[in-house]
Design a protein around this motif. Structure first.
Motif, PDB file in Angstrom:
ATOM      1  N   PHE A 115       0.844  -1.192   0.000  1.00 36.95           N
ATOM      2  CA  PHE A 115       0.000   0.000   0.000  1.00 36.95           C
ATOM      3  C   PHE A 115       0.878   1.241   0.000  1.00 36.95           C
ATOM      4  N   ILE A 116       0.253   2.378  -0.325  1.00 39.56           N
ATOM      5  CA  ILE A 116       0.976   3.651  -0.354  1.00 39.56           C
ATOM      6  C   ILE A 116       0.474   4.581   0.748  1.00 39.56           C
ATOM      7  N   VAL A 117      -0.831   4.816   0.792  1.00 43.82           N
ATOM      8  CA  VAL A 117      -1.429   5.647   1.847  1.00 43.82           C
ATOM      9  C   VAL A 117      -2.527   4.835   2.532  1.00 43.82           C
ATOM     10  N   PRO A 118      -2.199   4.159   3.642  1.00 45.38           N
ATOM     11  CA  PRO A 118      -3.191   3.340   4.363  1.00 45.38           C
ATOM     12  C   PRO A 118      -4.086   4.207   5.232  1.00 45.38           C
ATOM     13  N   TYR A 119      -5.177   4.709   4.672  1.00 47.76           N
ATOM     14  CA  TYR A 119      -5.984   5.721   5.361  1.00 47.76           C
ATOM     15  C   TYR A 119      -6.718   5.156   6.574  1.00 47.76           C
ATOM     16  N   ASN A 120      -7.278   3.958   6.438  1.00 50.19           N
ATOM     17  CA  ASN A 120      -7.945   3.305   7.561  1.00 50.19           C
ATOM     18  C   ASN A 120      -8.033   1.811   7.281  1.00 50.19           C
ATOM     19  N   PHE A 121      -8.599   1.060   8.221  1.00 52.04           N
ATOM     20  CA  PHE A 121      -8.733  -0.385   8.030  1.00 52.04           C
ATOM     21  C   PHE A 121      -9.967  -0.881   8.750  1.00 52.04           C
ATOM     22  N   GLU A 122     -10.380  -2.096   8.420  1.00 55.36           N
ATOM     23  CA  GLU A 122     -11.465  -2.751   9.149  1.00 55.36           C
ATOM     24  C   GLU A 122     -11.094  -4.200   9.377  1.00 55.36           C
ATOM     25  N   ARG A 131      -8.775  -5.518   6.291  1.00 57.31           N
ATOM     26  CA  ARG A 131      -8.843  -4.796   5.015  1.00 57.31           C
ATOM     27  C   ARG A 131      -8.322  -3.379   5.193  1.00 57.31           C
ATOM     28  N   ILE A 132      -7.275  -3.051   4.469  1.00 53.31           N
ATOM     29  CA  ILE A 132      -6.720  -1.701   4.496  1.00 53.31           C
ATOM     30  C   ILE A 132      -7.270  -0.909   3.305  1.00 53.31           C
ATOM     31  N   ASN A 133      -7.729   0.292   3.585  1.00 55.38           N
ATOM     32  CA  ASN A 133      -8.249   1.189   2.559  1.00 55.38           C
ATOM     33  C   ASN A 133      -7.128   2.129   2.129  1.00 55.38           C
ATOM     34  N   ASP A 134      -6.589   1.913   0.921  1.00 56.19           N
ATOM     35  CA  ASP A 134      -5.522   2.753   0.386  1.00 56.19           C
ATOM     36  C   ASP A 134      -6.146   3.824  -0.499  1.00 56.19           C
ATOM     37  N   VAL A 135      -6.076   5.085  -0.048  1.00 51.22           N
ATOM     38  CA  VAL A 135      -6.722   6.168  -0.791  1.00 51.22           C
ATOM     39  C   VAL A 135      -5.868   6.654  -1.959  1.00 51.22           C
ATOM     40  N   ALA A 136      -4.590   6.265  -1.995  1.00 52.09           N
ATOM     41  CA  ALA A 136      -3.737   6.633  -3.133  1.00 52.09           C
ATOM     42  C   ALA A 136      -3.953   5.670  -4.287  1.00 52.09           C
ATOM     43  N   ASP A 206     -23.057  16.311   1.092  1.00 47.99           N
ATOM     44  CA  ASP A 206     -23.098  17.579   1.795  1.00 47.99           C
ATOM     45  C   ASP A 206     -21.779  18.308   1.540  1.00 47.99           C
ATOM     46  N   PRO A 207     -21.805  19.613   1.204  1.00 45.91           N
ATOM     47  CA  PRO A 207     -20.541  20.352   0.981  1.00 45.91           C
ATOM     48  C   PRO A 207     -19.578  20.277   2.152  1.00 45.91           C
ATOM     49  N   ARG A 208     -20.102  20.085   3.373  1.00 40.41           N
ATOM     50  CA  ARG A 208     -19.228  20.006   4.543  1.00 40.41           C
ATOM     51  C   ARG A 208     -18.351  18.756   4.527  1.00 40.41           C
ATOM     52  N   THR A 209     -18.732  17.733   3.750  1.00 39.07           N
ATOM     53  CA  THR A 209     -17.909  16.526   3.671  1.00 39.07           C
ATOM     54  C   THR A 209     -16.726  16.692   2.726  1.00 39.07           C
ATOM     55  N   SER A 210     -16.645  17.827   2.039  1.00 37.42           N
ATOM     56  CA  SER A 210     -15.554  18.026   1.082  1.00 37.42           C
ATOM     57  C   SER A 210     -14.217  18.261   1.775  1.00 37.42           C
ATOM     58  N   ILE A 211     -14.238  18.610   3.055  1.00 38.88           N
ATOM     59  CA  ILE A 211     -13.022  18.786   3.845  1.00 38.88           C
ATOM     60  C   ILE A 211     -12.956  17.641   4.848  1.00 38.88           C
ATOM     61  N   LEU A 212     -11.894  16.842   4.783  1.00 39.49           N
ATOM     62  CA  LEU A 212     -11.763  15.686   5.662  1.00 39.49           C
ATOM     63  C   LEU A 212     -11.239  16.145   7.024  1.00 39.49           C
ATOM     64  N   SER A 213     -12.051  16.022   8.033  1.00 41.38           N
ATOM     65  CA  SER A 213     -11.625  16.377   9.391  1.00 41.38           C
ATOM     66  C   SER A 213     -12.458  15.569  10.373  1.00 41.38           C
ATOM     67  N   GLY A 214     -11.886  14.485  10.836  1.00 42.06           N
ATOM     68  CA  GLY A 214     -12.613  13.622  11.747  1.00 42.06           C
ATOM     69  C   GLY A 214     -11.909  12.293  11.849  1.00 42.06           C
ATOM     70  N   LYS A 215     -12.556  11.342  12.453  1.00 39.79           N
ATOM     71  CA  LYS A 215     -11.980  10.011  12.578  1.00 39.79           C
ATOM     72  C   LYS A 215     -11.870   9.399  11.184  1.00 39.79           C
ATOM     73  N   PRO A 216     -10.695   8.860  10.802  1.00 39.04           N
ATOM     74  CA  PRO A 216     -10.532   8.335   9.440  1.00 39.04           C
ATOM     75  C   PRO A 216     -11.568   7.267   9.076  1.00 39.04           C
ATOM     76  N   PHE A 217     -11.913   6.409  10.034  1.00 39.16           N
ATOM     77  CA  PHE A 217     -12.948   5.402   9.792  1.00 39.16           C
ATOM     78  C   PHE A 217     -14.213   5.905  10.472  1.00 39.16           C
ATOM     79  N   ASN A 218     -14.996   6.694   9.740  1.00 38.34           N
ATOM     80  CA  ASN A 218     -16.115   7.406  10.358  1.00 38.34           C
ATOM     81  C   ASN A 218     -17.406   6.590  10.353  1.00 38.34           C
ATOM     82  N   MET A 219     -17.283   5.373  10.869  1.00 35.90           N
ATOM     83  CA  MET A 219     -18.442   4.523  11.125  1.00 35.90           C
ATOM     84  C   MET A 219     -18.051   3.554  12.233  1.00 35.90           C
ATOM     85  N   TYR A 220     -19.059   3.025  12.930  1.00 35.16           N
ATOM     86  CA  TYR A 220     -18.799   2.011  13.945  1.00 35.16           C
ATOM     87  C   TYR A 220     -19.943   1.013  13.954  1.00 35.16           C
TER      88      TYR A 220
END
Length: 387
Positions: A115-122, A131-136, A206-220
Motif C-alpha cells: 500500500f501507499i497511503v493506508p488511510y484506515n482499516f477494518e 482490510r486496508i483502505n488505500d486512498v492513493a 453535503d458540501p461540509r464533507t468536502s473537507i476531511l476532518s474527523g476520525k478516518p474510519f467514520n463509522m462504527y
C-alpha cells in the motif's frame, strides 16, 4: 441513616426529571422518531475519577522497528491490538495484549500486497481478515489477520473514504465525501456488493464533507447495526441494506457545527477555512463511541479537546474540555479514545504525560489506557444541570 439516603436518592431523581422536562434535554423536537441529545454547556471542572475507572494500563513496546509516529486508527481482536499510523511511518502495527510488538506492514511502492497511503482499516471478524483502505491506489487490500500475509486486492469503483462490512452479509457500506460541490446526484452513503460496486445510495452529498476532518474510519458497529457519522455533522445515522435512519442528533452547548455556506465559499481553501473555525465557536471534528449504557463523544472546538458523555437510560450527561478535568487517576492526562472492546474504551496518552521525575523527553510509544465510564450520579448532579 438508610432512610435519609433513600430520601436523598429519590429527591435527586425527581430533581433530574423536573429539570429535564423544563430544559427539554433529549427531547424529540419536531421529530418523534429519534432522540436529540443536549449535552449542555461546558462545565468548569470535574475529577477524572467521576467520569471513568481505569481497567488496565499497557505501555507499548518501543524500539526502532515499532516506533509509532501517530495513531490515526486502531482496533483489537482476540487479544491483539492493531494500530495504524497513516502519515508518519505509514505502517500498520500489531501488538499483543501486554504491549509486546508482534509485526507490522509498511508502505512501499504499491506492488502486489503493498500500500501507499493506508488511510484506515477494518477487521472482518467472521473471515479473520483485515482490510486496508488505500486512498492513493484507490484499492482495498486484504490480509490475514494474524500474520498480515497478503490475500487479495479489490479496486474501488468510487473513492470511498471508509468501507465497512455488514455482519453476516456479503454487503458493505461505503462512505464517500463530496469531491466537488458542482457534483450532481452524488450520495454520501452507498450499499456495495463484494466487488464494491454500488447497489444503491442514500443521502445527497453535503458540501461540509468536502473537507476531511474527523476520525478516518467514520463509522462504527453497535450490536448488528452500522452507524455512520459524516464529517462536520452533528447527526449519527443507522444504516441497513435498505435504509438510512437518524440514530441521534447531538447538541454541544455553546459549540455548533459550521454551516454549509462556509464550505461552499471556502471549499478549495482549507487553511482559511480552519482559521475561521478556530476563531469562532465551531466544532472541527467529532468521534463517537457507543456502549450499552453510554454515548461517549470526543470533539474538537477552537483547537481544544472536549468530551461529552450521555447516559442512555437515565439521561445524565456531562460536557467538559480535557484541560478542566482534574487528574486523580495517577496519570497526568485524560486518555484520548481509540477503540471499543465490548463496553470498555481504550485510549492513549503520551508517555511524557505520565509522572516523570527527570522531566526528560521520552521517544517512547504511547501508553494505552482501557477504562469504564462511570459518571457517579451524586458527584455529577451539580454538573449535569449547568445548561
Amino acid at each position: 441513616i438508610m432512610n435519609i439516603q433513600i430520601m436523598r436518592t429519590s429527591f435527586g431523581k425527581l430533581l433530574f426529571i423536573a429539570i429535564t422536562l423544563l430544559t427539554g434535554c433529549s427531547t424529540k423536537e419536531n421529530n418523534p422518531s429519534y432522540p436529540i441529545i443536549h449535552f449542555g454547556k461546558t462545565s468548569e471542572s470535574i475529577r477524572a475519577s467521576q467520569l471513568i475507572e481505569i481497567n488496565r494500563i499497557v505501555p507499548l513496546e518501543t524500539n526502532d522497528t515499532c516506533l509509532i509516529g501517530h495513531i490515526d486508527h486502531a482496533d483489537t481482536y482476540d487479544g491483539y491490538i492493531y494500530l495504524l499510523d497513516t502519515w508518519i511511518s505509514k505502517s500498520l502495527f500489531v501488538f499483543d495484549g501486554e504491549g509486546r510488538f508482534i509485526t507490522k506492514r509498511t508502505a512501499a511502492a504499491g506492488g502486489a500486497g503493498e500500500f501507499i497511503v493506508p488511510y484506515n482499516f477494518e477487521i472482518d471478524r467472521e473471515n479473520k481478515t483485515l482490510r486496508i483502505n488505500d486512498v492513493a491506489l484507490n484499492k482495498i487490500l486484504v490480509y490475514n489477520l494474524k500474520s498480515l500475509a497478503f490475500i487479495q486486492s479489490i479496486d474501488k469503483p468510487d473513492s470511498y473514504n471508509a468501507i465497512g462490512k455488514f455482519p453476516d452479509k456479503d454487503l458493505y457500506v461505503g462512505y464517500r465525501p463530496m469531491i466537488d460541490i458542482q457534483e450532481k446526484h452524488t450520495t454520501q452513503i452507498d450499499i456495495l456488493d463484494t466487488r464494491l460496486n454500488r447497489r444503491k445510495g442514500f443521502m445527497p452529498a453535503d458540501p461540509r464533507t468536502s473537507i476531511l476532518s474527523g476520525k478516518p474510519f467514520n463509522m462504527y458497529k453497535y450490536q448488528n447495526d452500522i452507524v455512520v457519522f459524516p464529517f462536520f455533522s452533528n447527526t449519527l445515522y443507522t444504516v441497513t441494506p435498505d435504509s438510512v435512519q437518524t440514530r441521534y442528533e447531538l447538541r454541544f452547548g455553546e459549540y455548533a457545527f459550521p454551516p454549509k455556506e462556509l464550505f461552499q465559499k471556502l471549499q478549495y481553501e482549507p487553511i482559511p477555512l480552519f482559521e475561521r473555525l478556530e476563531k469562532e465557536a465551531f466544532i472541527e471534528r467529532m468521534e463517537p463511541y457507543e456502549t450499552d449504557e453510554y454515548l461517549f463523544v470526543r470533539y474538537v472546538a477552537q483547537t481544544n479537546d472536549l468530551i461529552a458523555i450521555y447516559h442512555k437510560e437515565n439521561g445524565e450527561r456531562v460536557n467538559i474540555p480535557y484541560k478542566r478535568i482534574k487528574n486523580d487517576l495517577g496519570i497526568n492526562a485524560f486518555p484520548i479514545p481509540l477503540f471499543l472492546e465490548g463496553n470498555l474504551i481504550t485510549g492513549y496518552i503520551d508517555p511524557n504525560a505520565v509522572d516523570n521525575p527527570t522531566g526528560e523527553h521520552q521517544e517512547d510509544n504511547p501508553i494505552l489506557v482501557t477504562f469504564n465510564i462511570r459518571m457517579e450520579t451524586e458527584a455529577n448532579k451539580y454538573i449535569i444541570f449547568t445548561f
